[in-house]
Design a protein around this motif. Structure first.
Motif, short mmCIF file in Angstrom:
data_model
loop_
_atom_site.label_atom_id
_atom_site.label_comp_id
_atom_site.label_asym_id
_atom_site.label_seq_id
_atom_site.Cartn_x
_atom_site.Cartn_y
_atom_site.Cartn_z
N GLY A 82 0.65 -1.04 0.09
CA GLY A 82 0.09 0.17 -0.32
C GLY A 82 0.68 1.29 -0.01
O GLY A 82 1.94 1.46 0.62
N THR A 83 0.31 2.00 -0.63
CA THR A 83 0.94 3.54 -0.64
C THR A 83 -0.32 5.04 -0.28
O THR A 83 -1.30 4.95 -0.45
N PHE A 84 0.47 5.30 0.47
CA PHE A 84 -0.45 6.81 0.80
C PHE A 84 0.07 8.01 0.47
O PHE A 84 1.45 8.07 0.99
N VAL A 85 -0.41 8.89 0.04
CA VAL A 85 0.84 9.75 -1.01
C VAL A 85 -0.91 10.92 -0.40
O VAL A 85 -2.27 11.04 -0.32
N LYS A 86 0.00 12.15 -0.06
CA LYS A 86 -0.70 13.91 0.07
C LYS A 86 -1.75 14.01 -0.65
O LYS A 86 -1.56 13.57 -1.93
N ASN A 87 -3.13 14.73 -0.06
CA ASN A 87 -3.40 14.87 -1.04
C ASN A 87 -3.58 16.11 -1.60
O ASN A 87 -4.43 16.39 -2.74
N SER A 88 -2.88 17.10 -0.97
CA SER A 88 -1.88 17.84 -1.84
C SER A 88 -2.04 17.54 -2.91
O SER A 88 -1.13 18.23 -4.35
N PHE A 89 -0.67 16.18 -3.34
CA PHE A 89 0.03 15.90 -4.61
C PHE A 89 -1.41 15.56 -5.75
O PHE A 89 -2.37 15.34 -5.35
N HIS A 90 -1.46 15.51 -6.69
CA HIS A 90 -2.03 14.96 -7.64
C HIS A 90 -1.96 13.82 -7.94
O HIS A 90 -0.44 13.49 -9.08
N VAL A 91 -2.21 12.26 -7.95
CA VAL A 91 -1.69 11.48 -8.16
C VAL A 91 -2.88 11.37 -9.61
O VAL A 91 -4.29 11.02 -9.58
N LEU A 92 -2.64 11.33 -10.70
CA LEU A 92 -2.91 11.30 -12.21
C LEU A 92 -3.13 9.39 -12.78
O LEU A 92 -4.43 9.43 -13.08
N ASN A 93 -2.69 8.30 -12.29
CA ASN A 93 -3.03 7.40 -12.51
C ASN A 93 -2.28 6.20 -11.15
O ASN A 93 -0.64 6.76 -10.47
N GLU A 94 -2.98 5.32 -11.05
CA GLU A 94 -2.38 4.06 -9.90
C GLU A 94 -2.70 3.16 -10.45
O GLU A 94 -3.61 2.74 -10.64
N GLY A 95 -1.97 1.54 -10.40
CA GLY A 95 -1.66 0.51 -11.13
C GLY A 95 -1.15 -0.08 -10.28
O GLY A 95 -0.25 0.17 -9.04
N GLU A 96 -1.19 -1.90 -11.07
CA GLU A 96 0.11 -2.76 -10.19
C GLU A 96 0.78 -3.26 -11.66
O GLU A 96 0.07 -3.81 -13.16
N VAL A 97 1.19 -4.40 -11.24
CA VAL A 97 2.32 -5.20 -12.54
C VAL A 97 2.34 -5.46 -11.21
O VAL A 97 3.72 -6.65 -11.10
N SER A 98 2.12 -7.64 -12.14
CA SER A 98 2.73 -7.88 -12.22
C SER A 98 4.28 -8.70 -11.83
O SER A 98 4.04 -8.64 -13.40
N ILE A 99 5.06 -9.83 -11.15
CA ILE A 99 6.46 -9.34 -11.65
C ILE A 99 7.01 -10.64 -10.82
O ILE A 99 7.67 -11.33 -11.31
N HIS A 100 5.78 -12.22 -10.72
CA HIS A 100 6.18 -13.24 -10.16
C HIS A 100 4.80 -13.70 -9.85
O HIS A 100 3.71 -13.38 -9.49
N ASP A 101 4.29 -14.79 -10.77
CA ASP A 101 3.61 -15.39 -10.84
C ASP A 101 3.40 -17.47 -10.35
O ASP A 101 4.64 -17.48 -9.82
N ASN A 102 2.69 -17.45 -9.15
CA ASN A 102 2.59 -18.51 -8.04
C ASN A 102 1.33 -18.74 -8.01
O ASN A 102 0.55 -19.17 -7.46
#
Length: 242
Positions: free
Chosen positions: A80-100
């Motif tokens: 999890g990531t927490f970002v100050k509300n004063s910063f503009h988060v344009l996009n957020e997502g995930e990338v699979s880096i290992h599959d089990n």
């Protein structure tokens, strides 16, 4: 701007951890690993308590931040990531880096993902990448799976043209080929600052490296520090950047 990355150990050291977060509310970005969120039970078989609602507890302590949770086990455990509300988060997502695909539902051998956030801070674009790397039960040396994991991270980073920060618990030794793949075009602050350990006294094993912050050349590091607070078996890493 300031960023802290920390493997919170499932919130096992709960009161000191919450006190630490309260004392560091001025931090702009927190990147956490081993985070539970509305979990009915822990995934670890180890005999230690965890905080099954720790994501919500952290959000309550950080009312001026927005939390982004990315699960890797069901919808209950991940990063999890927490970002100050004063910063503009344009996009957020995930990338699979290992599959089990045959994960039993308990223990640390689950699939792994990398969380990414594209932000605009002081009218400047940044991409922040939060990683909790593969644990295979056989130390933190290279393995085919870890090499593949690093190549997936590298491939995604190569698509990013904004200044970027890669941080988290990589579960890697500094001298591995897996780390060298990640270091291409990046500055490893653990190496440049000659850090001797990223673990606290709560970690009894001899291997003292797991956590890293890497920055692209466009990022200026004003201050980098391994904090001494013992709120997990991992040390918090602090970066003041521009």
């Amino acid at each position: 701007m300031k960023l802290i990355t920390l493997n919170i150990w499932g919130g096992h050291v709960r009161k000191p951890l919450l006190d630490f977060i309260t004392a560091h509310r001025d931090i702009d970005v927190f990147c956490f690993q081993e985070v539970y969120h509305n979990a009915p039970a822990k995934i670890s078989s180890e005999d230690r308590a965890v905080s099954l609602q720790i994501f919500s507890e952290l959000q309550a302590l950080l009312p001026e931040h927005k939390g982004y949770f990315r699960p890797v086990v069901g919808n209950i455990y991940g990063i999890g990531t927490f970002v100050k509300n004063s910063f503009h988060v344009l996009n957020e997502g995930e990338v699979s880096i290992h599959d089990n695909p045959v994960y039993s539902g308990s223990g640390p051998t689950h699939s792994r993902n990398m969380q990414w956030l594209e932000c605009r801070i002081n009218n400047k674009p940044y991409t922040i990448l939060n990683v909790h790397g593969l644990w295979n039960g056989m130390g933190k040396s290279d393995s085919p799976e870890r090499l593949s994991q690093s190549r997936r991270i590298r491939h995604f980073m190569d698509t990013i043209h904004a200044p970027k920060i890669l941080c988290g618990d990589f579960n890697l030794k500094p001298d591995t080929e897996s780390m060298k793949i990640l270091e291409q075009g990046m500055t490893n602050l653990i190496k440049t600052h000659k850090v001797a350990s990223t673990r606290t006294s709560l970690y009894p094993k001899t291997e003292k490296f797991a956590d890293y912050i890497l920055i692209s050349p466009e990022i200026r590091s004003n201050r980098f520090e391994v904090l001494k607070d013992e709120v997990s078996d991992h040390s918090p890493l602090l970066l003041d950047f521009a």
